[in-house]
Design an enzyme around this catalytic site. Structure first.
Site, PDB file in Angstrom:
ATOM      1  N   ASP A 148       0.838  -1.219   0.000  1.00 20.25           N
ATOM      2  CA  ASP A 148       0.000   0.000   0.000  1.00 20.25           C
ATOM      3  C   ASP A 148       0.865   1.258   0.000  1.00 20.25           C
ATOM      4  O   ASP A 148       0.889   1.974   0.996  1.00 20.25           O
ATOM      5  CB  ASP A 148      -0.901  -0.077   1.252  1.00 20.25           C
ATOM      6  CG  ASP A 148      -1.962   0.994   1.296  1.00 20.25           C
ATOM      7  OD1 ASP A 148      -2.170   1.677   0.284  1.00 20.25           O
ATOM      8  OD2 ASP A 148      -2.582   1.154   2.358  1.00 20.25           O
ATOM      9  N   GLU A 195      -2.570   9.818  -1.064  1.00 19.76           N
ATOM     10  CA  GLU A 195      -3.780   9.001  -1.284  1.00 19.76           C
ATOM     11  C   GLU A 195      -4.487   8.730   0.043  1.00 19.76           C
ATOM     12  O   GLU A 195      -5.705   8.749   0.140  1.00 19.76           O
ATOM     13  CB  GLU A 195      -3.398   7.674  -1.964  1.00 19.76           C
ATOM     14  CG  GLU A 195      -4.586   6.805  -2.393  1.00 19.76           C
ATOM     15  CD  GLU A 195      -4.977   5.732  -1.385  1.00 19.76           C
ATOM     16  OE1 GLU A 195      -6.025   5.116  -1.545  1.00 19.76           O
ATOM     17  OE2 GLU A 195      -4.237   5.517  -0.388  1.00 19.76           O
ATOM     18  N   GLU A 196      -3.669   8.463   1.071  1.00 18.48           N
ATOM     19  CA  GLU A 196      -4.227   8.064   2.369  1.00 18.48           C
ATOM     20  C   GLU A 196      -4.886   9.234   3.092  1.00 18.48           C
ATOM     21  O   GLU A 196      -4.460  10.380   2.967  1.00 18.48           O
ATOM     22  CB  GLU A 196      -3.104   7.512   3.262  1.00 18.48           C
ATOM     23  CG  GLU A 196      -2.343   6.333   2.688  1.00 18.48           C
ATOM     24  CD  GLU A 196      -3.112   5.019   2.788  1.00 18.48           C
ATOM     25  OE1 GLU A 196      -4.294   5.035   3.221  1.00 18.48           O
ATOM     26  OE2 GLU A 196      -2.528   3.992   2.424  1.00 18.48           O
ATOM     27  N   ASP A 242      -2.954  -1.083  -6.912  1.00 17.37           N
ATOM     28  CA  ASP A 242      -3.032  -0.789  -5.480  1.00 17.37           C
ATOM     29  C   ASP A 242      -3.209  -2.085  -4.686  1.00 17.37           C
ATOM     30  O   ASP A 242      -3.872  -3.017  -5.143  1.00 17.37           O
ATOM     31  CB  ASP A 242      -4.202   0.177  -5.207  1.00 17.37           C
ATOM     32  CG  ASP A 242      -4.045   0.900  -3.866  1.00 17.37           C
ATOM     33  OD1 ASP A 242      -3.002   0.733  -3.204  1.00 17.37           O
ATOM     34  OD2 ASP A 242      -4.978   1.637  -3.486  1.00 17.37           O
ATOM     35  N   HIS A 336      -3.554  -2.037   6.092  1.00 19.31           N
ATOM     36  CA  HIS A 336      -3.555  -1.057   7.202  1.00 19.31           C
ATOM     37  C   HIS A 336      -3.282  -1.705   8.551  1.00 19.31           C
ATOM     38  O   HIS A 336      -3.683  -1.175   9.585  1.00 19.31           O
ATOM     39  CB  HIS A 336      -4.882  -0.283   7.239  1.00 19.31           C
ATOM     40  CG  HIS A 336      -5.003   0.715   6.122  1.00 19.31           C
ATOM     41  ND1 HIS A 336      -5.978   1.673   6.063  1.00 19.31           N
ATOM     42  CD2 HIS A 336      -4.249   0.899   5.006  1.00 19.31           C
ATOM     43  CE1 HIS A 336      -5.830   2.414   4.960  1.00 19.31           C
ATOM     44  NE2 HIS A 336      -4.779   1.944   4.305  1.00 19.31           N
TER      45      HIS A 336
END
Ligand SMILES: *[C@@H]1O[C@H](CO)[C@@H](O)[C@H](O)[C@H]1NC(C)=O
Ligand SMILES: *[C@@H]1O[C@H](CO)[C@@H](O)[C@H](O)[C@H]1NC(C)=O
Ligand SMILES: [Zn+2]
Length: 388
Positions: A148, A195-196, A242, A336
Site C-alpha cells: 500500500d 492518497e491516504e 493498489d 492497514h
C-alpha cells in the site's frame, strides 16, 4: 521540398493505412510471443526488501511533507535519470490543509515520468498510464505500507526498465517523417502523493494528489489542433495498481468499457503461468476473465482510490486492486495492519511481487506493440515502414 506527386502519393498511403488500421484492429494490438514472455527479466536482487536497489528505498515511512517522502521522491528521480534517461520527469505540486496540520498547508508532490514517440507532437500522443500512490499512512507512526503501495511502485519501475530498450529500438526503426497512427502511442508513470487519509477517510481527507492532478490536467489545454484537447484526455488508459504484493490476489473487472483491457492483462497472466515463467503458484488472479461485459458486478467508484477524480472526468480506468467482497475488509489481511501480520516488507510475498512486475511488463509490451523489439521476440526488427 517534396514534389506534388510524392505528397499525393504519401497522402493516399496514409488514407489507405488509416483504413487498414480500422479494418484490422488485431494488427494494432499484437500479442507478444512466448519467446518475449520467457525472456522478461526478473527483478531478483533489485526487489530485496533490505537492500534491493528498486524496492528497499521505498519501504520507509513516507508521509506527505516529511523527509521520508522527499527521500522516496529522490529515489524515483534518480532511478529514471540513471536507468531510464530517455524519459521526461516532472512534478505536479499542490498544498492542502489536513485535519492534523493545525491549519498549516502541507505540500503534496506528484511524480510524473513519460516517454513519447520521437516524431509526434505532444498533444497528439495518447499515453498508457501506469499509476500507484507512494505516500504512506500518517497513523500509526512508523507505518510502512508495503502492498500500500511501495511494492506497486517498484513493480512499475522494473516493468518500465524491462521494455525501455525495445521502445528505443522500435522508435529508432521508424523513418523520420513516418506518420502512422500507432506512432502516437506513448507511455506514462504517475506516482501520486497523499492518497491516504490523515484522520478518517472523507472526500476532503484523502486522494490529495490525485484530486489536484486530475483538476490540473483537466483545465490545462494542449496546443491548438492537437488530437487530444487536454493532458487528461491524453490518457488512453489509466491503470491503477493498489494493494498488490500478497499471495493469491483477487482482481475483479469493474468497468465494461475497459473489460477488454482486463482480459488482455488476464491473458498475459495465464500465458506467463502456463509457460512456467511465474514463480508464484496457485490459481488465476483474474476471476472475471471469462465473463463478458454484461456479467460484471459493477464499478469500483465506491472503492475510494486514486482513480476516482479521473473516473469522474471520463478517463478510462483499469483498477488493478486486490479486493474481494468475501473477505472481512475486502482487502488483503495485512491491509492497514500494524500488529502481528503487518503491512511491511517482511510480509510481502516476494514471488508474487516479482511476478506482478513481469505481468505489467508483458502487458505494457503488448500495448506499446513491442513484439519484434523485445529480447526473445520471434521476429527481430522486421519492421521498416518505408518498405511498405
Ligand atoms: C515541486 O516540488 C518538488 C519537490 O519539492 C520540487 O523539486 C519541484 O521543483 C517543484 N516543482 C514545481 C513545478 O514547483
Ligand atoms: C528502411 O528501408 C529503407 C529502404 O530500403 C532504408 O533506406 C532504410 O535505411 C531502412 N531503415 C532502417 C531503420 O532499417
Ligand atoms: Zn492505504
Amino acid at each position: 521540398m517534396r514534389s506534388a506527386t510524392e505528397c499525393m502519393h504519401r497522402a493516399l498511403l496514409s488514407i489507405w493505412l488509416a483504413v487498414l488500421f480500422f479494418l484490422l484492429p488485431s494488427e494494432a494490438y499484437r500479442d507478444v510471443s512466448d519467446g518475449t514472455l520467457k525472456a522478461l527479466p526478473r527483478p531478483g536482487k533489485d526487489f530485496d526488501i533490505h537492500d534491493g536497489a528498486i524496492l528497499s528505498p521505498i519501504l520507509i515511512p513516507r508521509v506527505p511533507g516529511t523527509p521520508g517522502s522527499t527521500k522516496v521522491l529522490n529515489h524515483f528521480t534518480d532511478f529514471f535519470r540513471t536507468s531510464l534517461p530517455k524519459w521526461n520527469v516532472e512534478f505536479q505540486n499542490s498544498t492542502y490543509v489536513t485535519p492534523v496540520s493545525d491549519g498549516k498547508e502541507v505540500p503534496f508532490v506528484n511524480f510524473i515520468a513519460y516517454r513519447d514517440p520521437p516524431n509526434a507532437a505532444k498533444g497528439d500522443v495518447g499515453r498508457l498510464t501506469l499509476v500507484a500512490h507512494y505516500d504512506s499512512k500518517y497513523e500509526p507512526k512508523g507505518f510502512i505500507g508495503a502492498i500500500d503501495s511501495a511494492a506497486p511502485c517498484a513493480m512499475i519501475m522494473h516493468a518500465m526498465r524491462s521494455i525501455d530498450d525495445a521502445l528505443t529500438r522500435k522508435w529508432e526503426s521508424m523513418a523520420p517523417d513516418d506518420d502512422f497512427l500507432d506512432d502516437h502511442i506513448g507511455i506514462q508513470v504517475l506516482f501520486l502523493d497523499g492518497e491516504e487519509a490523515f484522520k478518517y477517510w472523507t472526500d476532503s481527507d484523502s486522494l490529495y494528489g490525485a484530486r489536484s492532478l486530475a483538476q490540473h490536467w483537466d483545465s490545462e489545454v494542449n496546443p491548438g489542433m492537437s488530437v487530444y484537447k487536454t493532458p487528461l484526455s491524453s490518457i488512453s488508459l489509466f491503470v491503477l495498481l493498489d494493494l498488490l504484493g500478497s499471495k493469491d490476489p483477487i482482481i475483479h473487472s469493474f468497468y465494461s468499457t475497459t473489460h477488454w483491457a482486463y482480459q488482455k492483462l488476464a491473458n498475459v497472466e495465464r500465458r506467463l503461468r502456463e509457460l512456467k515463467v511465474f514463480k508464484s503458484s496457485g490459481k488465476t488472479w483474474f476471476p472475471d476473465s471469462s465473463k463478458n461485459e454484461r456479467q460484471l458486478s459493477g464499478g469500483s467508484g465506491n472503492l475510494g482510490d486514486d482513480h476516482v477524480p479521473f473516473l469522474k472526468r471520463g478517463v478510462e480506468i483499469l483498477h488493478v486492486i486486490d479486493y474481494s467482497p468475501d473477505r472481512p475488509s475486502g482487502f488483503p489481511t495485512v491491509w492497514h495492519e500494524m500488529q502481528g501480520v503487518k503491512d511491511d516488507g517482511e510480509h510481502l510475498d516476494t514471488d508474487t511481487v516479482e511476478d506482478w512486475s513481469l505481468l505489467i511488463a508483458g502487458f505494457a509490451a503488448e500495448w506499446m506493440e513491442l513484439e519484434g523489439f523485445m529480447p526473445g521476440s520471434k521476429t527481430e526488427m522486421k519492421r521498416n515502414k518505408t518498405e511498405l
